[in-house]
Design a protein around this motif. Structure first.
Motif, short mmCIF file in Angstrom:
data_model
loop_
_atom_site.label_atom_id
_atom_site.label_comp_id
_atom_site.label_asym_id
_atom_site.label_seq_id
_atom_site.Cartn_x
_atom_site.Cartn_y
_atom_site.Cartn_z
N GLN A 138 0.84 -1.19 0.00
CA GLN A 138 0.00 0.00 0.00
C GLN A 138 0.88 1.24 0.00
O GLN A 138 1.96 1.25 0.62
CB GLN A 138 -0.89 0.02 1.25
N ILE A 139 0.42 2.28 -0.67
CA ILE A 139 1.11 3.57 -0.67
C ILE A 139 0.17 4.61 -0.07
O ILE A 139 -0.99 4.71 -0.49
CB ILE A 139 1.57 3.98 -2.08
N ILE A 140 0.67 5.35 0.90
CA ILE A 140 -0.13 6.42 1.51
C ILE A 140 -0.06 7.67 0.63
O ILE A 140 1.02 8.06 0.17
CB ILE A 140 0.39 6.75 2.92
N VAL A 141 -1.21 8.27 0.39
CA VAL A 141 -1.30 9.51 -0.37
C VAL A 141 -2.14 10.51 0.43
O VAL A 141 -2.71 10.16 1.46
CB VAL A 141 -1.94 9.28 -1.76
N CYS A 142 -2.19 11.74 -0.04
CA CYS A 142 -2.91 12.80 0.69
C CYS A 142 -4.19 13.20 -0.03
O CYS A 142 -4.24 13.22 -1.27
CB CYS A 142 -2.01 14.02 0.87
N GLU A 143 -5.19 13.55 0.74
CA GLU A 143 -6.40 14.11 0.17
C GLU A 143 -6.08 15.40 -0.57
O GLU A 143 -5.15 16.11 -0.22
CB GLU A 143 -7.43 14.38 1.27
N ASN A 193 1.97 -3.29 5.81
CA ASN A 193 2.25 -3.48 4.39
C ASN A 193 2.39 -2.15 3.64
O ASN A 193 2.12 -2.07 2.44
CB ASN A 193 1.14 -4.31 3.74
N ILE A 194 2.83 -1.10 4.35
CA ILE A 194 3.01 0.21 3.71
C ILE A 194 4.37 0.26 3.02
O ILE A 194 5.40 0.04 3.64
CB ILE A 194 2.90 1.36 4.73
N ALA A 195 4.35 0.57 1.74
CA ALA A 195 5.59 0.67 0.96
C ALA A 195 6.13 2.09 0.93
O ALA A 195 7.35 2.30 0.96
CB ALA A 195 5.35 0.18 -0.47
N GLY A 196 5.24 3.08 0.83
CA GLY A 196 5.72 4.45 0.69
C GLY A 196 4.68 5.48 1.02
O GLY A 196 3.48 5.18 1.18
N PHE A 197 5.14 6.72 1.14
CA PHE A 197 4.29 7.88 1.36
C PHE A 197 4.56 8.86 0.23
O PHE A 197 5.66 9.40 0.09
CB PHE A 197 4.60 8.52 2.71
N LEU A 198 3.56 9.07 -0.63
CA LEU A 198 3.68 9.96 -1.79
C LEU A 198 3.04 11.30 -1.46
O LEU A 198 1.86 11.36 -1.13
CB LEU A 198 2.98 9.32 -3.00
N VAL A 199 3.83 12.39 -1.57
CA VAL A 199 3.32 13.68 -1.12
C VAL A 199 3.89 14.82 -1.96
O VAL A 199 5.02 14.76 -2.44
CB VAL A 199 3.67 13.89 0.38
N GLU A 200 3.09 15.85 -2.15
CA GLU A 200 3.54 17.11 -2.73
C GLU A 200 4.02 18.01 -1.59
O GLU A 200 3.27 18.23 -0.63
CB GLU A 200 2.40 17.81 -3.47
N PRO A 201 5.23 18.55 -1.66
CA PRO A 201 5.70 19.46 -0.60
C PRO A 201 4.79 20.67 -0.41
O PRO A 201 4.65 21.18 0.69
CB PRO A 201 7.08 19.88 -1.08
N ILE A 202 4.18 21.12 -1.49
CA ILE A 202 3.12 22.12 -1.47
C ILE A 202 2.06 21.62 -2.44
O ILE A 202 2.38 21.23 -3.56
CB ILE A 202 3.61 23.51 -1.91
N GLN A 203 0.81 21.63 -2.02
CA GLN A 203 -0.25 21.17 -2.93
C GLN A 203 -0.62 22.31 -3.87
O GLN A 203 -1.39 23.20 -3.52
CB GLN A 203 -1.46 20.68 -2.15
N GLY A 204 -0.05 22.27 -5.08
CA GLY A 204 -0.22 23.37 -6.02
C GLY A 204 -1.60 23.44 -6.64
O GLY A 204 -2.29 24.46 -6.55
N TYR A 226 9.32 3.71 10.33
CA TYR A 226 8.53 2.54 9.95
C TYR A 226 9.04 1.86 8.67
O TYR A 226 8.34 1.04 8.09
CB TYR A 226 7.06 2.94 9.80
N ASN A 227 10.26 2.23 8.24
CA ASN A 227 10.87 1.62 7.05
C ASN A 227 9.96 1.75 5.82
O ASN A 227 9.63 0.78 5.15
CB ASN A 227 11.21 0.15 7.30
N VAL A 228 9.58 2.98 5.55
CA VAL A 228 8.69 3.31 4.44
C VAL A 228 9.39 4.36 3.58
O VAL A 228 10.03 5.27 4.10
CB VAL A 228 7.35 3.84 4.98
N LEU A 229 9.26 4.26 2.27
CA LEU A 229 9.90 5.23 1.38
C LEU A 229 9.12 6.54 1.33
O LEU A 229 7.89 6.54 1.27
CB LEU A 229 10.03 4.66 -0.04
N PHE A 230 9.87 7.65 1.34
CA PHE A 230 9.29 8.99 1.23
C PHE A 230 9.43 9.44 -0.22
O PHE A 230 10.54 9.67 -0.71
CB PHE A 230 10.03 9.93 2.17
N LEU A 231 8.30 9.56 -0.92
CA LEU A 231 8.28 9.93 -2.34
C LEU A 231 7.83 11.38 -2.46
O LEU A 231 6.69 11.72 -2.11
CB LEU A 231 7.32 9.05 -3.14
N ALA A 232 8.70 12.26 -2.92
CA ALA A 232 8.38 13.68 -3.06
C ALA A 232 8.06 14.00 -4.51
O ALA A 232 8.91 13.89 -5.40
CB ALA A 232 9.55 14.54 -2.58
#
Length: 426
Positions: A138-143, A193-204, A226-232
């Protein structure tokens, strides 16, 4: 109709309306030429560009160094596919990995392709390195995110316009509130089962939402815990737009290389696009260190055009312009002035609620509901006064001029904006 026959604005609009899919709602202006911070319409009217092709044209329209690199390479060799080596891609890979401090670069063409690539790398890393059972990652994303418009990406969007009637949607994503560290840690803590966190540094696209001062730093720390990748996803915010080489650089001071010292947040996977080419050519890239990128093996991912010689030449030139012209510093300094001037106006305004942003990525929130046409009408009036901008999410107007703008030009634009807004005061 001859290829080079001059069209009026109405003729150009009529052609698009008749022969093109109606997937955009453009401002009623037809552009035919651009230079630096300016664009001209089909009738020769001149405008300040305050959108920069959604921050793709950070280096200004038709920057001579970028155009020269593109023309020179286009006259030499344009495309080989990755079936063979070419003598430009390795140069870009070396330049960019050293510039952004990563081991490896994977070249693509568009921002959405780069995001899809990052998702694939993250999932494969989760199975090969973290030990998550295949197909369970699973990959965590933001609303309120905006990462592109592919079917996978819109699957984790909550924009009804982007999603409607495009299902069934892709699984494998958990949505949480943006700028909410409690929600992030709760999700990390309660899922193994979290693989990564995908996030925009600023939500444009969501309206230039800037998170809390320590959000990115603490989010990265949680990912490490938590050994999860940070995807910017820095497709829009990266490459000097926010007054730093990368928005994840936080508040470090800008120097010759646009960032001095270690970035405040070092993504595990960095996603770039848009200004990576200065708007001259589609170029995007995913950067990561060897322990992550080595999960990509021959045949596991590719692109016919990704890493082509023209793209490589253009991207090198585009990054050199950012570095040599110190555009991050300029964006930082002009951004401070812009927000100060707008805040001064807002103190006595009843049409604008607030201004927010970083560097030269800013937005004003119009004092009206999202369903009204006030923001659209303001943008039409701005166009009549010589400045081009576009609403987002109904009542928000984004302002993102090319980073080659100078203070005199900025102040002229502030005057245009405030004069236009005064006509809408209630």
């Amino acid at each position: 109709m001859a290829v080079l026959e001059k069209l009026t604005s109405q003729q150009a609009i009529d052609l698009e309306n008749k022969y093109g899919a109606h997937n955009y709602h453009p401002l009623p202006v037809v552009l035919s030429r651009g230079e630096g911070v300016y664009v001209w319409d089909a009738e020769g009217e001149k405008y300040y560009d305050f959108l920069s092709a959604y921050s793709a044209v950070n280096q200004g329209h038709c920057h001579p160094k970028i155009v020269d690199a593109m023309v020179k390479q286009a006259q030499t060799l344009t495309l080989t596919s990755r079936a063979f080596y070419n003598d430009m891609l390795g140069r870009l890979e070396k330049f960019a990995t050293e510039y952004f401090s990563f081991d490896k670069l994977l070249p693509m063409n568009t921002g959405a392709e780069a995001v899809e690539t990052a998702i694939k790398i993250c999932r494969r890393w989760a199975y090969a390195k973290k030990g998550i059972a295949e197909n369970d990652a699973q990959i965590i994303v933001c609303e309120n995110n905006f990462h592109g418009r592919t079917t996978t990406i819109i699957s984790f969007s909550n924009d009804p316009v982007a999603r409607a009637n495009f299902g069934p949607y892709t699984q494998g994503f958990i949505k949480i509130e943006y700028d909410n560290l409690v929600a992030l840690e709760d999700t990390l803590k309660n899922h193994d089962n979290i693989a990564g966190f995908l996030v925009e540094p600023i939500q444009g696209e969501a309206g230039v939402y800037v998170p809390s001062e320590d959000y990115l730093v603490k989010a990265k720390a949680l990912c490490e815990k938590y050994n999860v990748l940070f995807l910017a996803d820095e497709v829009q915010t990266g490459i000097a737009r926010t007054g730093r080489l990368l928005a994840t650089c936080g508040n470090c001071s800008c120097a010759d290389k646009n960032c001095s010292g270690t970035p405040e947040v070092k993504p595990d996977i960095l996603i770039l696009g848009k200004a990576l080419s200065g708007g001259a050519y589609p170029v995007s890239a995913v950067l990561a260190n060897d322990d992550i990128m080595d999960v990509i093996t021959p045949g596991s991912h590719g692109s016919t055009f990704g890493g082509n010689p023209v793209a490589a030449a253009v991207a090198i030139a585009a990054l050199e312009v950012i570095r040599d012209e110190k555009l991050a510093i300029n964006a930082y300094e002009l951004g401070v002035i812009f927000r100060e001037e707008l805040n001064t106006y807002i103190k006595t305004s009843n049409i604008v609620k607030l201004v927010r942003g970083k560097g030269l990525l800013n937005a004003i929130v119009i004092n009206d509901d999202k369903e009204s046409e006030t923001a659209w009408n303001i943008c039409v009036a701005l166009k009549e006064n010589g400045l081009l901008a576009k609403p987002t999410h109904g009542n928000i107007i984004r302002f993102a001029p090319p980073l080659v703008m100078n203070k005199e030009q900025l102040m002229e634009c502030v005057e245009i904006i405030t004069t236009t807004l005064k006509a809408f005061e209630k």
